[in-house]
Design a protein around this motif. Structure first.
Motif, PDB file in Angstrom:
ATOM      1  N   HIS A 228       0.780  -1.105   0.040  1.00  0.00           N
ATOM      2  CA  HIS A 228       0.063  -0.039   0.073  1.00  0.00           C
ATOM      3  C   HIS A 228       1.131   1.423  -0.009  1.00  0.00           C
ATOM      4  O   HIS A 228       1.928   1.518   0.710  1.00  0.00           O
ATOM      5  N   PRO A 248      -8.969   5.023   3.941  1.00  0.00           N
ATOM      6  CA  PRO A 248      -8.983   5.657   2.782  1.00  0.00           C
ATOM      7  C   PRO A 248      -9.142   7.375   3.080  1.00  0.00           C
ATOM      8  O   PRO A 248      -8.506   8.152   1.964  1.00  0.00           O
ATOM      9  N   HIS A 249      -9.836   7.963   4.049  1.00  0.00           N
ATOM     10  CA  HIS A 249      -9.706   9.295   4.215  1.00  0.00           C
ATOM     11  C   HIS A 249      -8.325   9.779   4.492  1.00  0.00           C
ATOM     12  O   HIS A 249      -7.876  11.121   3.831  1.00  0.00           O
ATOM     13  N   VAL A 252      -6.854   9.890   0.740  1.00  0.00           N
ATOM     14  CA  VAL A 252      -7.367  10.881  -0.001  1.00  0.00           C
ATOM     15  C   VAL A 252      -6.405  12.395   0.299  1.00  0.00           C
ATOM     16  O   VAL A 252      -6.086  12.946  -0.498  1.00  0.00           O
ATOM     17  N   LYS A 262      -7.467  12.525  -8.305  1.00  0.00           N
ATOM     18  CA  LYS A 262      -8.167  12.207  -7.566  1.00  0.00           C
ATOM     19  C   LYS A 262      -8.522  10.695  -7.190  1.00  0.00           C
ATOM     20  O   LYS A 262      -8.611  10.164  -6.024  1.00  0.00           O
ATOM     21  N   GLN A 263      -8.503   9.900  -8.486  1.00  0.00           N
ATOM     22  CA  GLN A 263      -8.745   8.591  -8.423  1.00  0.00           C
ATOM     23  C   GLN A 263      -7.401   7.855  -7.748  1.00  0.00           C
ATOM     24  O   GLN A 263      -7.373   6.742  -7.396  1.00  0.00           O
ATOM     25  N   ALA A 265      -6.288   7.970  -4.867  1.00  0.00           N
ATOM     26  CA  ALA A 265      -6.673   7.410  -3.633  1.00  0.00           C
ATOM     27  C   ALA A 265      -7.331   6.260  -3.473  1.00  0.00           C
ATOM     28  O   ALA A 265      -7.330   5.680  -2.514  1.00  0.00           O
ATOM     29  N   THR A 266      -7.736   5.770  -4.692  1.00  0.00           N
ATOM     30  CA  THR A 266      -8.458   4.260  -4.501  1.00  0.00           C
ATOM     31  C   THR A 266      -7.672   3.354  -5.387  1.00  0.00           C
ATOM     32  O   THR A 266      -7.938   2.174  -5.683  1.00  0.00           O
ATOM     33  N   GLN A 267      -6.246   3.910  -5.752  1.00  0.00           N
ATOM     34  CA  GLN A 267      -5.409   2.855  -6.604  1.00  0.00           C
ATOM     35  C   GLN A 267      -4.113   2.855  -5.746  1.00  0.00           C
ATOM     36  O   GLN A 267      -3.056   2.980  -6.257  1.00  0.00           O
ATOM     37  N   THR A 273       1.041   5.240  -8.344  1.00  0.00           N
ATOM     38  CA  THR A 273       0.788   5.910  -7.114  1.00  0.00           C
ATOM     39  C   THR A 273       1.866   5.891  -6.065  1.00  0.00           C
ATOM     40  O   THR A 273       2.095   6.947  -5.485  1.00  0.00           O
TER      41      THR A 273
END
Length: 305
Positions: A228, A248-249, A252, A262-263, A265-267, A273
């Motif tokens: 991660h 997640p927060h 972000v 923005k995406q 944070a989900t990758q 990343t």
């Protein structure tokens, strides 16, 4: 010889409980250090020190500063338990002891007359916590913190572990065992007031601390093992940063600060990343990152190179 030291005041749930320890080195003394903070009255009976030495405890010989910390406020006596005089000193203490802590192999306990069966017959209310390297067939096996860590998968390559996890895990197990024994002795029923014996294995302490590794959490492909992007150690401009933006927060906020899409944070497992966050952190000083952590509520800790 008696060495009296003073411990700081603290809540005392074990006030009035008398503990005698024969345990040397690290696990036993570390457990007693914690028991003292709970208010227990603790006494240690050590082997006789050699000429010119103040203690025969190995910790007091190779790391006196650590020995001093663990023995602060502890009453320390010395006796040769293989002699009649030493046995007399031991049993004088046992007559006024609630819990005995040992760290000998089972065969040594038998030779010293400290087998549970013998102690329970002579002192029915006495509880015993016996710290061993491993249980069962391995109880007589020679071992140390490093071997138990290796057995639990906590030794990587040729690097030494960062801490003595088996010893410290074992010390916590021993503290817990003392509390369990005292609760069991108080439990209403036919055995109320009768002492109990608990065996604590350092190998199990290491195995318990290794569970996150066993579960794969800290493996290289685990979220807290480096897979991660928000949970890694990165270089920064003048040092390093231990980043823990796992939820997640937090991810972000981190990605926003790093100027990533923005995406991202989900990758957080994608190579792009990882690279984006690494490039951002490399431009930041420790002071800048500390300010970022405070202003944006991002969990991180900066370190020197």
């Amino acid at each position: 010889m008696t060495v009296a030291r003073h411990a700081p005041s603290a809540p005392a749930p074990l006030k009035g409980v008398r503990i005698l320890t024969l345990a040397l080195n690290l696990p036993g003394p570390a457990a007693v250090m914690r028991l003292q903070t709970m208010g227990a009255k603790c006494t240690k009976l050590e082997p006789l020190a050699h000429a010119g030495m103040s203690t025969a405890d190995p910790m007091g010989i190779y790391k006196p500063a650590a020995y001093e910390v663990m023995h602060q406020g502890l009453k320390v006596l010395q006796a040769d338990l293989k002699s009649e005089r030493g046995q007399a000193a031991l049993h004088k203490q046992l007559t006024q002891t609630d819990v005995l802590i040992t760290s000998f192999r089972p065969s040594a306990l038998v030779k010293l007359g400290l087998a549970w069966k013998d102690l329970h017959k002579r002192y029915p209310a006495l509880c015993v916590v016996s710290i061993v390297g491993a249980r069962g067939e391995r109880a007589e096996e020679a071992g140390h913190d490093l071997t138990y860590q290796a057995d639990s998968g906590l030794v990587s390559g040729l690097d030494m572990p960062a801490s003595l996890y088996a010893d410290m895990g074992g010390s916590l197990f021993a503290t817990e065992a003392v509390l369990q024994a005292l609760l069991q002795r108080q439990r209403p029923g036919r055995s109320q007031g009768k002492g109990v014996c608990h065996e604590v294995a350092l190998s199990e302490g290491a195995a318990y601390l290794a569970l996150p590794r066993t579960w794969g959490l800290t493996a290289p492909n685990g979220d807290v093992g480096g897979a991660h992007a928000g949970y890694k150690v990165y270089p920064c401009k003048n040092g390093r940063v231990a980043l823990a933006a796992l939820e997640p927060h937090f991810a972000v906020r981190l990605c926003e600060a790093a100027g990533l899409p923005k995406q991202a944070a989900t990758q957080m497992h994608k190579r792009s990343t990882h690279e984006g966050i690494a490039q951002f952190l490399a431009t930041q000083t420790r002071q800048q990152l500390n300010q970022l952590a405070s202003s944006k509520d991002i969990p991180l800790h900066t370190l020197p190179r």
